[in-house]
Write an enzyme that holds these catalytic residues in place. Structure first.
Site, short mmCIF file in Angstrom:
data_model
loop_
_atom_site.label_atom_id
_atom_site.label_comp_id
_atom_site.label_asym_id
_atom_site.label_seq_id
_atom_site.Cartn_x
_atom_site.Cartn_y
_atom_site.Cartn_z
N HIS A 61 6.87 -80.33 41.96
CA HIS A 61 4.75 -80.53 41.92
C HIS A 61 4.62 -80.16 43.77
O HIS A 61 5.11 -81.08 44.17
CB HIS A 61 4.13 -81.89 41.07
CG HIS A 61 3.07 -82.05 41.35
ND1 HIS A 61 2.41 -81.03 40.28
CD2 HIS A 61 2.06 -82.98 41.79
CE1 HIS A 61 1.53 -81.41 40.56
NE2 HIS A 61 0.91 -82.62 41.30
N GLU A 67 6.73 -70.25 37.32
CA GLU A 67 6.84 -71.23 36.46
C GLU A 67 6.86 -70.61 35.10
O GLU A 67 8.00 -71.39 34.23
CB GLU A 67 5.43 -72.04 36.77
CG GLU A 67 5.78 -73.23 38.02
CD GLU A 67 4.33 -73.96 37.60
OE1 GLU A 67 4.88 -75.21 37.70
OE2 GLU A 67 3.41 -73.90 36.83
N GLU A 108 -0.03 -81.43 34.08
CA GLU A 108 -1.07 -81.19 34.50
C GLU A 108 -1.05 -80.31 33.83
O GLU A 108 -0.27 -79.07 33.26
CB GLU A 108 -0.24 -80.97 36.04
CG GLU A 108 -1.40 -80.10 36.74
CD GLU A 108 -0.74 -79.74 37.67
OE1 GLU A 108 -1.54 -79.22 38.95
OE2 GLU A 108 0.64 -79.83 38.45
N HIS A 150 0.52 -71.90 40.22
CA HIS A 150 0.23 -72.79 39.54
C HIS A 150 0.58 -71.43 38.07
O HIS A 150 -0.53 -71.31 37.87
CB HIS A 150 -0.68 -73.28 39.63
CG HIS A 150 -0.93 -74.40 38.57
ND1 HIS A 150 -0.39 -75.32 38.49
CD2 HIS A 150 -1.70 -75.08 37.73
CE1 HIS A 150 -0.98 -75.86 37.60
NE2 HIS A 150 -1.83 -75.64 37.31
N ASP A 172 6.09 -79.16 35.12
CA ASP A 172 6.52 -79.88 36.30
C ASP A 172 7.73 -80.46 36.27
O ASP A 172 8.18 -80.78 37.49
CB ASP A 172 5.47 -80.38 37.66
CG ASP A 172 4.70 -79.65 37.88
OD1 ASP A 172 4.36 -78.14 37.63
OD2 ASP A 172 3.23 -79.47 38.42
ZN ZN Z 1 3.38 -76.66 37.78
MN MN Z 2 2.20 -79.19 39.94
#
Ligand code: ZN
Ligand code: MN
Length: 255
Positions: free
Chosen positions: A119, A179, A33, A174, A44
């Site tokens: 995810h 992350e 993604e 996100h 992810d």
């Molecule tokens: Zn992610």
């Molecule tokens: Mn994701």
């Protein structure tokens, strides 16, 4: 004996030998993604696998092949599946793959299995896959299966320390601080901080609209800014995540 925990890097003979010790099998579940201009498509899948491997080292568990066929990115948690760079698999695909993994690990003799999700959109479809697998196995020896998303194990204390200006919520994380910090800690060569687009957190409505209105997703594809990310924060986050998951597995799976 090898200290390798990820079974994709083990031979079958070693794998079968390790199963005799009745280990827990951790199944990472991620996606491919877009994560903005500063991180790769595999965030992810890479982070769910890494978290599972770190947990596995602590409790002598094994790590399964990663589920990389993530469910469709949603605009309010992943920017949306209209964006080129994101691969959105149908729910039936995700459910079927998770169901098969549980069935196969049951056939291999595992009694304790845990999905380590990375995810956001996957969760309910992993749940359904597990539920259907256990229904298939009814009457036969059935493994116990735990499901979790790794960010839920970041403690309140760590959240208030790392987000002094207020926590935006895991849905809009996100491509944001969490992350990006974890990627800086474990995969620094794959992060380009100079490309971070420092935009305000996405202001998304309280509803979904299909087809999506692409203008609602920030131009970066990220839902909050990664500007404040650092490897140091990644270390703190991972410490909280790994110890929380280890505790959960110990309390449920190990007497
Ligand atoms: Zn992610
Ligand atoms: Mn994701």
């Amino acid at each position: 004996m090898s200290h390798e925990r990820n079974i994709t890097r083990l031979d079958a003979f070693t794998y079968r030998e390790l199963i005799k010790n009745d280990p827990i099998m951790l199944i990472p579940a991620g996606a491919v993604e877009q994560h903005g201009p500063h991180m790769p498509l595999g965030v992810d899948m890479m982070l769910s696998t890494k978290m599972a491997e770190l947990v596995a080292e602590n409790i002598d568990a094994l790590v399964s092949p990663t589920v990389t066929t993530g469910y469709k990115s949603q605009q309010r948690s992943g920017g949306g599946n209209h964006i080129v760079g994101s691969f959105g698999f149908d729910a039936a695909t995700v459910i079927g793959i998770c169901r098969t993994f549980v069935q196969e690990f049951a056939r291999h003799g595992f009694k304790r299995i845990a999905f380590v999700n990375g995810h956001y959109e996957n969760y309910q479809f992993i749940y359904e896959g597990v539920d259907l697998a256990l229904r298939d196995l009814a009457g036969r020896s059935m493994p116990q299966v735990m499901l979790l998303s790794y960010w839920d194990f970041v403690t309140e204390e760590v959240i208030s320390r790392l987000y002094p200006d207020g926590f935006p919520g895991w849905d809009v994380e996100h491509g944001g601080v969490m992350e990006t910090s974890l990627m800086l800690e474990y995969f620094p060569d794959l992060v380009r901080m100079e490309r971070v687009m420092d935009l305000p957190a996405a202001d998304l409505p309280l509803y979904d609209l299909l087809p999506v209105d692409p203008t609602l997703t920030p131009e970066s594809g990220c839902l909050s800014s990664a500007r404040e990310a650092s490897a140091e924060k990644g270390r703190i986050l991972a410490g909280s995540i790994v110890s929380g998951i280890v505790d959960a597995l110990r309390s449920r799976f190990m007497v």
